[in-house]
Enzyme design. Structure first.
Site, mmCIF file in Angstrom:
data_model
loop_
_atom_site.group_PDB
_atom_site.id
_atom_site.type_symbol
_atom_site.label_atom_id
_atom_site.label_comp_id
_atom_site.label_asym_id
_atom_site.label_seq_id
_atom_site.Cartn_x
_atom_site.Cartn_y
_atom_site.Cartn_z
ATOM 1 N N ASP A 1 51.103 -107.208 52.284
ATOM 2 C CA ASP A 1 51.929 -108.275 51.708
ATOM 3 C C ASP A 1 52.665 -107.778 50.458
ATOM 4 O O ASP A 1 52.267 -106.796 49.830
ATOM 5 C CB ASP A 1 51.039 -109.464 51.309
ATOM 6 C CG ASP A 1 50.403 -110.103 52.528
ATOM 7 O OD1 ASP A 1 50.972 -109.981 53.627
ATOM 8 O OD2 ASP A 1 49.326 -110.705 52.364
HETATM 9 N N1 URA Z 1 45.383 -109.012 54.582
HETATM 10 C C1 URA Z 1 46.166 -109.787 53.811
HETATM 11 O O1 URA Z 1 45.942 -110.971 53.683
HETATM 12 N N2 URA Z 1 47.201 -109.211 53.191
HETATM 13 C C2 URA Z 1 47.482 -107.899 53.276
HETATM 14 O O2 URA Z 1 48.444 -107.441 52.668
HETATM 15 C C3 URA Z 1 46.663 -107.097 54.083
HETATM 16 C C4 URA Z 1 45.620 -107.685 54.736
#
Ligand code: URA
Length: 245
Positions: free
Chosen positions: A101
């Site tokens: 993310d």
């Molecule tokens: N899980 C998440 O919620 N975000 C990420 O960036 C990676 C795994």
């Protein structure tokens, strides 16, 4: 045997969707025969031409990056935000293996090798990804069990996870929890904690299989060694099974 569009995309020429367009537009030939069918399968030795130019396999490159916060892990962003590929100095058309993310930090592999990307993102290969999450509150024993055994996301139970509580800070009522998963659903870790009643305040990926953040500061990257690439390829369970037949 591999689907024609996948083979074109894996060569680094373009994305799979773009390859599908080229095929349906009648711009692709296999062994000098025009192919417009999307399901067409090709062998390694087949000669593919796009607009009569032979498709060559591009040199494969592999980078391990410590992603900083505030970067999207896609190759393009319609909001004009900084993309992860802009952090890597290469002329080749690389893409991230899986996603982190915008606000997640830590390890991510970038490559132009579609085959390796498929191996690492296929949950059948059980490639472990370890995250360290700062969450609100403290995990109760039943919540910890639920995370380990699987919670329902989009109507499907998540696969078994390893979960360790590292620290609880009474003053801020927050915990540091290490979680290792073998899948890569969208926002999986955040949604898993949310399911058991905790918000993820910070998230960092510290490990992918045997690869760690060692010697990589935020924004830094390094090429993977040949040995590391081979070791990642050896995680492909389908090849082991094929050899057994
Ligand atoms: N899980 C998440 O919620 N975000 C990420 O960036 C990676 C795994």
């Amino acid at each position: 045997m591999e689907r024609l569009q996948k083979k074109i995309a894996n060569s680094g020429y373009c994305s799979r969707r773009e390859a599908e367009k080229l095929i349906t537009l009648g711009q692709v030939k296999v062994n000098d025969k025009l192919i417009t069918e999307l399901g067409f399968k090709v062998e390694d030795e087949d000669e593919i031409k796009i607009n009569d130019i032979l498709l060559e396999n591009e040199e494969k490159v592999y980078f391990l990056l410590n992603k900083p916060r505030g970067i999207v892990s896609t190759t393009k962003d319609d909001k004009g935000r900084k993309t992860i590929t802009s952090l890597i100095d290469t002329d080749l058309r690389i893409f991230p293996v899986g996603r982190l993310d915008y606000d997640t930090t830590g390890l991510i592999i970038l490559t132009n090798d579609g085959s390796l990307s498929n191996i690492l993102t296929n949950s059948k290969n059980k490639v472990e990804k370890t995250y360290v999450a700062k969450i609100t509150g403290s995990l109760k024993p039943n919540e910890l069990m639920a995370l380990k055994n699987g919670v329902m996301l989009d109507g499907v139970k998540t696969k078994k996870a390893k979960v360790k509580i590292k620290k609880y800070d009474k003053k801020t009522d927050t915990s540091i929890v290490e979680i290792t998963i073998i899948e890569g659903k969208n926002h999986q870790v955040k949604r898993m904690f949310e399911k058991v009643g905790h918000k993820v305040l910070k998230l960092k990926r510290e490990k992918i299989a045997f690869l760690t953040l060692e010697n990589l500061k935020s924004k830094e990257y390094r090429p993977l060694t040949i040995k590391e690439v081979k070791k990642l390829y050896s995680l492909d369970k389908s090849i082991k099974n094929k050899n057994k037949d």
